[in-house]
Design an enzyme around this catalytic site. Structure first.
Site, PDB file in Angstrom:
ATOM      1  N   HIS A 366       0.962  -1.229  -0.096  1.00 52.59           N
ATOM      2  CA  HIS A 366       0.229   0.091  -0.031  1.00 52.59           C
ATOM      3  C   HIS A 366       0.798   1.201  -0.208  1.00 52.59           C
ATOM      4  CE1 HIS A 366      -4.178   1.476   0.086  1.00 52.59           C
ATOM      5  NE2 HIS A 366      -3.695   2.131   0.957  1.00 52.59           N
ATOM      6  N   GLU A 607     -11.976  -8.398  -5.999  1.00 52.52           N
ATOM      7  CA  GLU A 607     -10.359  -8.587  -5.628  1.00 52.52           C
ATOM      8  C   GLU A 607     -10.128  -9.866  -5.334  1.00 52.52           C
ATOM      9  OE1 GLU A 607      -9.189  -5.283  -3.269  1.00 52.52           O
ATOM     10  OE2 GLU A 607     -11.465  -5.105  -2.460  1.00 52.52           O
ATOM     11  N   ASP A 631      -4.893  -6.677  -5.602  1.00 52.49           N
ATOM     12  CA  ASP A 631      -5.178  -8.004  -4.647  1.00 52.49           C
ATOM     13  C   ASP A 631      -5.547  -8.884  -5.438  1.00 52.49           C
ATOM     14  OD1 ASP A 631      -4.617  -7.172  -1.945  1.00 52.49           O
ATOM     15  OD2 ASP A 631      -6.420  -6.241  -1.750  1.00 52.49           O
ATOM     16  N   CYS A 678      -9.246  -0.382 -10.884  1.00 59.61           N
ATOM     17  CA  CYS A 678      -8.519   0.730 -10.155  1.00 59.61           C
ATOM     18  C   CYS A 678      -7.120   0.221  -9.444  1.00 59.61           C
ATOM     19  CB  CYS A 678      -9.378   1.210  -9.097  1.00 59.61           C
ATOM     20  SG  CYS A 678      -9.954   0.156  -8.013  1.00 59.61           S
TER      21      CYS A 678
END
Length: 760
Positions: A366, A607, A631, A678
């Protein structure tokens, strides 16, 4: 044997440099196996020869002198086969090669095992004996275990061998010392290392030149006084419940703090120029090392007491240290940390930050994703970097290849400066694209949205012509606080995003913590956090958190009506139904309170593999589908995207990932529901071309890469993109797919968006 292995590993881990590591190994292994000789041959990458680097039993003068080619001798055969070779009389073997200066002619029994680290052959560990006999299975097993245990230590020691104190490196001149990591954000940075110290973690404290020695001594003495006070207070409160021998432990702690003991050594280190925290770390490390090597179990356990005492003092030292926001950063700072966190990135003055470097984590963590949104060159997973020893050094950070160069030469600096200049020119050429649509040469329109989370993302996104927000990471405001933000706090934060983009759509993901995004005030301890309590699972279990957030989103959107709510980590329709019910509850409550709320669009993130095969069921319940390719790739390939050890297995262009992405968009379109993506794949020009060909309705990415993707789309046709996709879907090797994409972009005249030529 197990106890011997433990002691060897323990002693090796505390050795200060590569030579010491190797000397410890040969000495201890020779004793453990009760053999006449133990030697280590390391493979020199430059000459491709095995060089005798340490020995116990052979002629010491041959160390560093005796060598064998990769195909020479039994040592070469061990390396070639990558397996142990156990011989009762080595001189009778056809591969035997006698090295005269070693004096090994009298030794017959031979056992050699390869030292391999991450598939790379580092060298060969050898034991020999005068007797003609075969080493037994237990001895061979011990040697194999020892080699496997020590491979990482040797690799680390070898990588860090040339990094010393800053003053030493300056005196020795330029080193061009290279360390390997993985790319977190492409680009090149040249700057000065600023090392962040983790709280109460002695191992992470860097060496740093003291600006004011007397002030550092005063800070240390104040910390000592505070720790003494704490220990006496605890001792008094527990005195009635402890036996006399247990109470004596507190007296031992207090004696350690005396000027003639540990404290005096720290002061001496400060007077030598190290700051208080670095001096403390150095002294504690040495005491811990000495106690850990003691044979007596009671004395060996005292190492933990020393470590505990060091942490207590460090905590007090850090409590008086300036916060991250208060640090006086140099103009070209490269932030270095054991592990970069989103909270760090939210506090650092970005006007002085040119690069980010994390020892742990991977290019898909992240923190790396946020770094890409900030457009700052980043390297992650540089696990062999001795980061506590590079404070203030000049660094080249290569975000294209994931390499880091410490104390680089003038030639290397010039080479990388040329790359920086070329990148600036490319970015300058893209500045005129803001008002132009992302439309192919044959008229196919591809909406480009952005992923946001930090306050600075808004202006950057609008400046680059974003048409909406495909992912607003609402967890970021949660992460940079010491407690859950109130409904009003959240409303004000969300309003800024919604107002800035109105009337363009803003997709807000509900709180997505867990995995690699913990909250400091809401700790989650799990064996496997990525398969645990995270995303929608947490917020449905805590409706009081979920409802406050939804209410804040709805209130923030009043009068703007550009809000879209997205649910993360869904695995079942039950979760979707439950979340929609809570959203409806929030809408009803606010309307009763007089807030003019418009029912927002609701979508889900796909995901996890379970969601892939339920896309049509989800599509019947929601207004849009969004794919979180980061993910999804991780779960499909069973690769922890935060683990640099398996970073090379995380492949966005893996055939299974591409097939899943195509299946999702096909299934969603059967229900006439729009599909966006995304994940980071959309931010790669080549990936964007493939996703466009698959039929994705919107691509959402970091603002930094949006102009590159727009330029790429405007210089291809949808027919070209579809042809490339068709070819790639017939391929079965991710590396070959990646190579084909790169070569195709170059053929289309888009080579500037592929990795530049980097010096080796």
């Amino acid at each position: 044997m197990l106890e011997a292995l433990r002691k060897i590993v323990q002693e090796v881990n505390s050795a200060p440099d590569l030579e010491s590591v190797l000397r410890v190994i040969v000495r201890r292994v020779q004793r453990a196996v009760r053999t006449d000789v133990c030697s280590i041959y390391l493979l020199d990458p430059a000459t491709q020869r095995f060089i005798l680097k340490a020995t116990q039993g052979l002629n010491k003068k041959s160390v560093g002198q005796a060598s064998l080619s990769r195909s020479e001798g039994i040592v070469g055969l061990v390396g070639e086969r990558a397996e142990p070779i156990n011989l009762e009389d080595a001189s009778k073997h056809q591969a035997y090669s006698y090295i005269q200066e070693t004096g090994e002619e009298k030794f017959h029994a031979f056992l050699g095992v390869p030292i391999i680290h991450h598939r790379e052959l580092l060298g060969v560990l050898v034991v020999q004996q005068e007797a003609i006999r075969r080493f037994d299975e237990t001895e061979e097993a011990f040697m194999v275990t020892m080699s496997a245990q020590l491979a990482g230590v040797i690799a680390h020691a070898e990588a860090t061998g040339s990094i010393g104190k800053l003053d030493d490196v300056k005196n020795k001149g330029k080193t061009d010392r290279k360390f390997e990591g993985v790319s977190g954000c492409v680009g090149v940075a040249i700057g000065q290392a600023v090392v962040m110290t983790p709280l109460a973690d002695l191992n992470g404290v860097p060496d740093r030149q003291a600006k004011d020695i007397e002030l550092e001594k005063e800070k240390f003495q104040n910390a000592l006084a505070s720790v003494r006070k704490d220990i006496k207070k605890v001792a008094r409160s527990l005195s009635k419940r402890l036996r006399s021998e247990e109470r004596e432990l507190f007296d031992v702690y207090l004696r350690m703090l005396d000027d003639n003991a540990l404290a005096g050594e720290v002061v001496a280190q400060i007077e030598n120029g190290n700051w208080a925290q670095g001096a403390l770390r150095k002294v504690v490390e040495e005491h811990v090392r000495q106690f850990s090597l003691m044979e007596d179990p009671y004395l060996r356990e005292r190492a933990s007491d020393i470590r505990d005492l060091g942490r207590r003092i460090l905590t007090w030292l850090q409590s008086s240290a300036p916060s991250l926001a208060e640090i006086d950063f140099p103009e070209n700072a490269i932030l270095v940390a054991d592990e970069l966190t989103p909270a760090m990135l939210g506090e650092v003055p970005t006007d002085k930050l040119v690069g980010l470097l994390s020892v742990n984590g991977s290019g898909n963590s992240h923190a790396a994703i946020l770094a890409r949104s900030m457009g700052i060159p980043t390297v992650m997973g540089a696990v062999d970097l001795p980061y506590t020893r590079i404070e203030g050094m000049q660094i080249i950070l290569d975000g294209f290849s994931g390499r880091v160069f410490v104390n680089p030469s003038d030639d290397l600096l010039q080479c990388y400066q040329d790359i920086i200049d070329e990148e600036r020119q490319v970015n300058a050429d893209l500045e005129g694209l803001k008002e132009l649509p992302a439309e192919t040469k044959d008229g196919y329109r591809m909406p480009l949205w952005v992923n946001t989370g930090l306050v600075t993302d808004v202006a950057r996104s609008l400046d680059r012509g974003a048409e909406g927000i495909g992912l607003y990471r609402t967890e970021i405001p949660f992460m940079i606080r010491d407690f859950f933000p109130s409904e009003q706090d959240q409303t004000e934060t969300y309003r800024r995003q919604l107002e800035a983009f109105a009337p363009r759509p803003v997709t807000m993901r509900t709180l997505d913590v867990g995995g690699d995004k913990p909250l400091p005030y809401f700790p989650i301890e799990e064996e496997n956090p990525f398969l645990g309590w995270r995303g929608i699972r947490i917020t449905l279990d805590h409706p009081e958190i979920f409802l406050v957030q939804i209410r804040a989103m709805l209130r923030a959107a009043e009068g703007l009506d550009n809000l879209r709510i997205m649910l993360p980590m869904v695995t079942s329709v039950h979760e979707v139904d439950e979340a929609k019910s809570l959203i409806s509850q929030a809408v009803s409550e606010l309307r009763e309170e007089g807030v003019k709320v418009v029912q927002p669009q609701i979508g889900v993130m796909v995901e996890v593999p379970a969601a892939v095969y339920q896309v049509r069921r989800f599509a019947r319940r929601v207004d849009f589908i969004s794919v979180g390719s980061n993910d999804l790739t991780q779960y499909l390939l069973a690769v922890d995207r935060n683990n640099p050890r398996v970073a090379n297995l995380y492949m966005s262009y893996h055939p299974a990932v591409l097939r899943a992405l195509q299946f999702i968009v096909q299934e969603a379109h059967k229900e006439e529901v729009t599909v966006s993506i995304c994940g980071e794949m959309a931010a790669d020009p080549g990936g964007a071309v493939l996703l466009m060909a698959m039929g994705y309705d919107m691509l959402s990415m970091n603002a930094t890469n949006l102009p590159r993707v727009k330029y790429t789309i405007r210089h291809v046709t949808i027919e070209q993109a579809s042809g490339l996709l068709s070819t790639i879907l017939s391929m079965d090797d991710a590396d070959k797919i990646h190579l084909l994409i790169r070569d195709t972009l170059k053929k289309w005249g888009l080579g500037q968006f592929t990795r530049p030529t980097i010096p080796d």
